[in-house]
Design a protein around this motif. Structure first.
Motif, PDB file in Angstrom:
ATOM      1  N   UNK A   1       0.817  -1.218   0.000  1.00  8.53           N
ATOM      2  CA  UNK A   1       0.000   0.000   0.000  1.00  8.53           C
ATOM      3  C   UNK A   1       0.848   1.264   0.000  1.00  8.53           C
ATOM      4  N   UNK A   2       1.801   1.345   0.936  1.00  3.92           N
ATOM      5  CA  UNK A   2       2.650   2.545   1.018  1.00  3.92           C
ATOM      6  C   UNK A   2       3.608   2.642  -0.163  1.00  3.92           C
ATOM      7  N   UNK A   3       4.256   1.548  -0.495  1.00  4.55           N
ATOM      8  CA  UNK A   3       5.250   1.561  -1.570  1.00  4.55           C
ATOM      9  C   UNK A   3       4.630   2.009  -2.886  1.00  4.55           C
ATOM     10  N   UNK A   4       3.455   1.478  -3.194  1.00  9.97           N
ATOM     11  CA  UNK A   4       2.798   1.811  -4.450  1.00  9.97           C
ATOM     12  C   UNK A   4       2.262   3.244  -4.448  1.00  9.97           C
ATOM     13  N   UNK A   5       1.769   3.690  -3.301  1.00  4.63           N
ATOM     14  CA  UNK A   5       1.278   5.070  -3.207  1.00  4.63           C
ATOM     15  C   UNK A   5       2.413   6.061  -3.422  1.00  4.63           C
ATOM     16  N   UNK A   6       3.551   5.789  -2.800  1.00  4.05           N
ATOM     17  CA  UNK A   6       4.717   6.671  -2.957  1.00  4.05           C
ATOM     18  C   UNK A   6       5.185   6.675  -4.410  1.00  4.05           C
ATOM     19  N   UNK A   7       5.331   5.489  -4.991  1.00  2.00           N
ATOM     20  CA  UNK A   7       5.824   5.379  -6.368  1.00  2.00           C
ATOM     21  C   UNK A   7       4.877   6.044  -7.355  1.00  2.00           C
ATOM     22  N   UNK A   8       3.580   5.995  -7.076  1.00  4.31           N
ATOM     23  CA  UNK A   8       2.605   6.581  -7.985  1.00  4.31           C
ATOM     24  C   UNK A   8       2.617   8.096  -8.003  1.00  4.31           C
ATOM     25  N   UNK A   9       2.931   8.704  -6.862  1.00  2.00           N
ATOM     26  CA  UNK A   9       2.912  10.167  -6.758  1.00  2.00           C
ATOM     27  C   UNK A   9       4.294  10.770  -6.951  1.00  2.00           C
TER      28      UNK A   9
END
Length: 210
Positions: free
Chosen positions: A53-61
């Motif tokens: 959840x966190x890793x993908x949110x960071x990478x997306x933004x």
């Protein structure tokens, strides 16, 4: 750090619990973490990434960030990888790895994230994990820790009671810890705390106490 059966079960319900407690964007710890990161090229390690959840949110933004998510659970990582493929993100990689024995060089990461993990660990495991986080973090880097925090609001205490019931026996004692003192003994100094829904985001930097 837990049986395979537990991880497989948690992988199925992890995102449901996340949406239950952190669904409001303005007060979500996930968004608070992202707000602490700039748009410069940085290396981010998400320890015990779970379903990513966190890793993908960071990478997306933060498109200039290179994000690495590690977890000891193959079931969690399988779900995280499916989410990564669906999002089409190329700046995040997911690796099967023990957080207490990281296979990375010293001072490799600008940011290390530990989210909703420490309260689940025994003191010995927590010590190993935090020491590894310190080892791979650059001297001028940030350690960001997300942990549960008991709400002041009576209304919010009702759903938080469920969190208490599902956590280990030492959970309430962990909630009462003086976090600045807790991390100081591992060589970190608290620089900022952001209070979010049912949680807090703590920003720490290395000190010279280790």
């Amino acid at each position: 750090m837990g049986s395979d059966e537990n991880y497989q079960f948690n992988a199925k319900i992890y995102d449901v619990l996340d949406r239950t407690y952190f669904r409001k964007a303005a007060t979500s710890p996930r968004n608070a973490v992202i707000s602490l990161l700039n748009n410069e090229p940085i290396q981010v390690l998400d320890m015990c990434t779970g379903t990513g959840t966190n890793a993908l949110a960071i990478a997306g933004v933060r498109k200039n960030a290179k994000v690495t998510g590690i977890d000891i659970s193959a079931a969690m990582l399988q779900k995280a990888e499916a989410k990564r493929e669906q999002a089409g993100l190329s700046n995040v990689k997911l690796i099967h790895m023990d957080a207490t024995n990281l296979q990375f060089a010293n001072e490799e990461f600008d940011v290390v994230l530990i989210s909703l993990v420490l309260h689940e660990l025994s003191p010995d495991l927590a010590k190993q994990l935090i020491r590894e986080a310190r080892r791979v973090l650059k001297n001028v880097g940030k350690l960001i820790v997300v942990e549960w925090e008991e709400p002041v609001s009576r209304l919010k205490r009702i759903p938080f009671h469920l969190v208490k019931k599902t956590e280990s026996a030492g959970f309430e004692d962990f909630l009462k810890c003086e976090m600045d003192q807790y991390f100081f003994r591992f060589g970190f100094e608290m620089t900022q705390t952001i209070h979010c829904d049912y949680s807090k985001v703590m920003v720490l930097s290395k000190n010279d106490q280790v």
